[in-house]
Design a protein around this motif. Structure first.
Motif, PDB file in Angstrom:
ATOM      1  N   PHE A 280       0.835  -1.193   0.000  1.00  0.00           N
ATOM      2  CA  PHE A 280       0.000   0.000   0.000  1.00  0.00           C
ATOM      3  C   PHE A 280       0.875   1.249   0.000  1.00  0.00           C
ATOM      4  O   PHE A 280       0.680   2.165  -0.797  1.00  0.00           O
ATOM      5  CB  PHE A 280      -0.920  -0.001   1.227  1.00  0.00           C
ATOM      6  CG  PHE A 280      -1.693   1.271   1.396  1.00  0.00           C
ATOM      7  CD1 PHE A 280      -2.890   1.458   0.735  1.00  0.00           C
ATOM      8  CD2 PHE A 280      -1.223   2.283   2.217  1.00  0.00           C
ATOM      9  CE1 PHE A 280      -3.611   2.625   0.892  1.00  0.00           C
ATOM     10  CE2 PHE A 280      -1.929   3.461   2.381  1.00  0.00           C
ATOM     11  CZ  PHE A 280      -3.128   3.626   1.717  1.00  0.00           C
ATOM     12  N   TYR A 281       1.842   1.286   0.898  1.00  0.00           N
ATOM     13  CA  TYR A 281       2.689   2.474   1.017  1.00  0.00           C
ATOM     14  C   TYR A 281       3.623   2.631  -0.183  1.00  0.00           C
ATOM     15  O   TYR A 281       3.944   3.747  -0.577  1.00  0.00           O
ATOM     16  CB  TYR A 281       3.466   2.425   2.327  1.00  0.00           C
ATOM     17  CG  TYR A 281       2.540   2.507   3.513  1.00  0.00           C
ATOM     18  CD1 TYR A 281       1.913   3.699   3.841  1.00  0.00           C
ATOM     19  CD2 TYR A 281       2.245   1.385   4.267  1.00  0.00           C
ATOM     20  CE1 TYR A 281       1.038   3.784   4.902  1.00  0.00           C
ATOM     21  CE2 TYR A 281       1.375   1.457   5.336  1.00  0.00           C
ATOM     22  CZ  TYR A 281       0.777   2.662   5.643  1.00  0.00           C
ATOM     23  OH  TYR A 281      -0.108   2.733   6.696  1.00  0.00           O
TER      24      TYR A 281
ATOM     25  N   ALA B 172       2.830   1.711  -3.319  1.00  0.00           N
ATOM     26  CA  ALA B 172       1.980   2.247  -4.389  1.00  0.00           C
ATOM     27  C   ALA B 172       1.612   3.702  -4.114  1.00  0.00           C
ATOM     28  O   ALA B 172       1.567   4.522  -5.037  1.00  0.00           O
ATOM     29  CB  ALA B 172       0.712   1.404  -4.526  1.00  0.00           C
ATOM     30  N   GLN B 173       1.399   4.038  -2.856  1.00  0.00           N
ATOM     31  CA  GLN B 173       1.067   5.408  -2.499  1.00  0.00           C
ATOM     32  C   GLN B 173       2.240   6.352  -2.783  1.00  0.00           C
ATOM     33  O   GLN B 173       2.053   7.459  -3.276  1.00  0.00           O
ATOM     34  CB  GLN B 173       0.685   5.478  -1.023  1.00  0.00           C
ATOM     35  CG  GLN B 173       0.168   6.827  -0.591  1.00  0.00           C
ATOM     36  CD  GLN B 173      -0.171   6.842   0.885  1.00  0.00           C
ATOM     37  OE1 GLN B 173       0.531   6.246   1.698  1.00  0.00           O
ATOM     38  NE2 GLN B 173      -1.249   7.528   1.221  1.00  0.00           N
ATOM     39  N   ALA B 174       3.452   5.903  -2.500  1.00  0.00           N
ATOM     40  CA  ALA B 174       4.625   6.734  -2.744  1.00  0.00           C
ATOM     41  C   ALA B 174       4.853   6.966  -4.235  1.00  0.00           C
ATOM     42  O   ALA B 174       5.351   8.022  -4.638  1.00  0.00           O
ATOM     43  CB  ALA B 174       5.863   6.092  -2.127  1.00  0.00           C
ATOM     44  N   MET B 175       4.475   5.987  -5.054  1.00  0.00           N
ATOM     45  CA  MET B 175       4.635   6.128  -6.502  1.00  0.00           C
ATOM     46  C   MET B 175       3.405   6.766  -7.149  1.00  0.00           C
ATOM     47  O   MET B 175       3.310   6.822  -8.365  1.00  0.00           O
ATOM     48  CB  MET B 175       4.912   4.759  -7.132  1.00  0.00           C
ATOM     49  CG  MET B 175       6.240   4.186  -6.684  1.00  0.00           C
ATOM     50  SD  MET B 175       6.787   2.711  -7.573  1.00  0.00           S
ATOM     51  CE  MET B 175       5.408   1.639  -7.496  1.00  0.00           C
ATOM     52  N   ARG B 176       2.467   7.232  -6.326  1.00  0.00           N
ATOM     53  CA  ARG B 176       1.228   7.884  -6.775  1.00  0.00           C
ATOM     54  C   ARG B 176       0.397   6.993  -7.709  1.00  0.00           C
ATOM     55  O   ARG B 176      -0.171   7.464  -8.688  1.00  0.00           O
ATOM     56  CB  ARG B 176       1.522   9.226  -7.418  1.00  0.00           C
ATOM     57  CG  ARG B 176       2.164  10.187  -6.454  1.00  0.00           C
ATOM     58  CD  ARG B 176       2.372  11.527  -7.099  1.00  0.00           C
ATOM     59  NE  ARG B 176       3.057  12.408  -6.186  1.00  0.00           N
ATOM     60  CZ  ARG B 176       2.473  13.351  -5.458  1.00  0.00           C
ATOM     61  NH1 ARG B 176       1.188  13.533  -5.536  1.00  0.00           N
ATOM     62  NH2 ARG B 176       3.173  14.117  -4.668  1.00  0.00           N
ATOM     63  N   MET B 177       0.369   5.730  -7.391  1.00  0.00           N
ATOM     64  CA  MET B 177      -0.453   4.778  -8.130  1.00  0.00           C
ATOM     65  C   MET B 177      -1.801   4.651  -7.419  1.00  0.00           C
ATOM     66  O   MET B 177      -1.926   5.012  -6.254  1.00  0.00           O
ATOM     67  CB  MET B 177       0.259   3.431  -8.191  1.00  0.00           C
ATOM     68  CG  MET B 177       1.560   3.475  -8.974  1.00  0.00           C
ATOM     69  SD  MET B 177       2.423   1.912  -8.949  1.00  0.00           S
ATOM     70  CE  MET B 177       1.360   0.943  -9.967  1.00  0.00           C
ATOM     71  N   PRO B 178      -2.810   4.129  -8.102  1.00  0.00           N
ATOM     72  CA  PRO B 178      -4.115   3.964  -7.440  1.00  0.00           C
ATOM     73  C   PRO B 178      -4.025   2.957  -6.292  1.00  0.00           C
ATOM     74  O   PRO B 178      -3.416   1.894  -6.426  1.00  0.00           O
ATOM     75  CB  PRO B 178      -5.028   3.451  -8.547  1.00  0.00           C
ATOM     76  CG  PRO B 178      -4.162   3.089  -9.674  1.00  0.00           C
ATOM     77  CD  PRO B 178      -2.836   3.742  -9.494  1.00  0.00           C
ATOM     78  N   ILE B 179      -4.603   3.315  -5.183  1.00  0.00           N
ATOM     79  CA  ILE B 179      -4.508   2.465  -3.996  1.00  0.00           C
ATOM     80  C   ILE B 179      -5.872   2.002  -3.485  1.00  0.00           C
ATOM     81  O   ILE B 179      -5.959   1.397  -2.428  1.00  0.00           O
ATOM     82  CB  ILE B 179      -3.773   3.218  -2.865  1.00  0.00           C
ATOM     83  CG1 ILE B 179      -4.440   4.543  -2.587  1.00  0.00           C
ATOM     84  CG2 ILE B 179      -2.308   3.393  -3.179  1.00  0.00           C
ATOM     85  CD1 ILE B 179      -3.919   5.275  -1.391  1.00  0.00           C
ATOM     86  N   PHE B 180      -6.923   2.253  -4.252  1.00  0.00           N
ATOM     87  CA  PHE B 180      -8.262   1.951  -3.749  1.00  0.00           C
ATOM     88  C   PHE B 180      -8.525   0.464  -3.594  1.00  0.00           C
ATOM     89  O   PHE B 180      -9.420   0.070  -2.859  1.00  0.00           O
ATOM     90  CB  PHE B 180      -9.334   2.595  -4.634  1.00  0.00           C
ATOM     91  CG  PHE B 180      -9.343   2.120  -6.055  1.00  0.00           C
ATOM     92  CD1 PHE B 180     -10.140   1.070  -6.437  1.00  0.00           C
ATOM     93  CD2 PHE B 180      -8.557   2.745  -7.016  1.00  0.00           C
ATOM     94  CE1 PHE B 180     -10.156   0.634  -7.750  1.00  0.00           C
ATOM     95  CE2 PHE B 180      -8.565   2.316  -8.319  1.00  0.00           C
ATOM     96  CZ  PHE B 180      -9.362   1.258  -8.696  1.00  0.00           C
ATOM     97  N   LYS B 181      -7.770  -0.409  -4.240  1.00  0.00           N
ATOM     98  CA  LYS B 181      -7.973  -1.852  -4.112  1.00  0.00           C
ATOM     99  C   LYS B 181      -6.957  -2.520  -3.190  1.00  0.00           C
ATOM    100  O   LYS B 181      -7.035  -3.712  -2.952  1.00  0.00           O
ATOM    101  CB  LYS B 181      -7.898  -2.523  -5.480  1.00  0.00           C
ATOM    102  CG  LYS B 181      -9.084  -2.229  -6.355  1.00  0.00           C
ATOM    103  CD  LYS B 181      -9.032  -3.043  -7.616  1.00  0.00           C
ATOM    104  CE  LYS B 181     -10.241  -2.763  -8.468  1.00  0.00           C
ATOM    105  NZ  LYS B 181     -10.240  -3.550  -9.690  1.00  0.00           N
TER     106      LYS B 181
END
Length: 108
Positions: free
Chosen positions: A58-59, A61-70
């Motif tokens: 999660f973190y 993907a969040q750092a790479m500004r990717m979608p994290i909703f799933k």
């Protein structure tokens, strides 16, 4: 004195002996099965947190500004039935220390 950073605040729940009955029954099998009768809901939530950890994906993907909703932010390894809270056997030492701190007897 080191000041606590606002984003690192930890929620501290003050549990007491009133949140538990005098004895807690635990069954060891493929998991630790804790009988839920006599345990308050906030105490059950605290016990569930013993078997939860942050998801590094999660973190990442969040750092790479990717979608994290799933992607779940927290992974929980606990399970729950109508009568029992089920925790992984690796949580046994933390569970015993937790109950010793509150002076609650464990029955096997």
């Amino acid at each position: 004195m080191i000041k606590q950073k606002p984003w690192e605040t930890k929620i501290t729940v003050k549990l007491s002996e009133d949140d538990f009955s005098q004895t807690i029954k635990i069954v060891k099998a493929n998991m630790l099965f804790i009988l839920k009768t006599g345990i308050s809901h906030r105490a059950l939530n605290h016990l569930k947190r013993l078997a939860a950890f942050n998801n590094p994906e999660f973190y990442k993907a969040q750092a790479m500004r990717m979608p994290i909703f799933k992607i779940p932010r927290i992974i929980s390894c606990s399970d729950e039935t109508e009568e029992y809270l089920c925790l992984p056997r690796g949580c046994e030492a933390d569970l015993q220390a937790f109950f010793e701190e509150l002076k609650v007897l464990l029955m096997n």
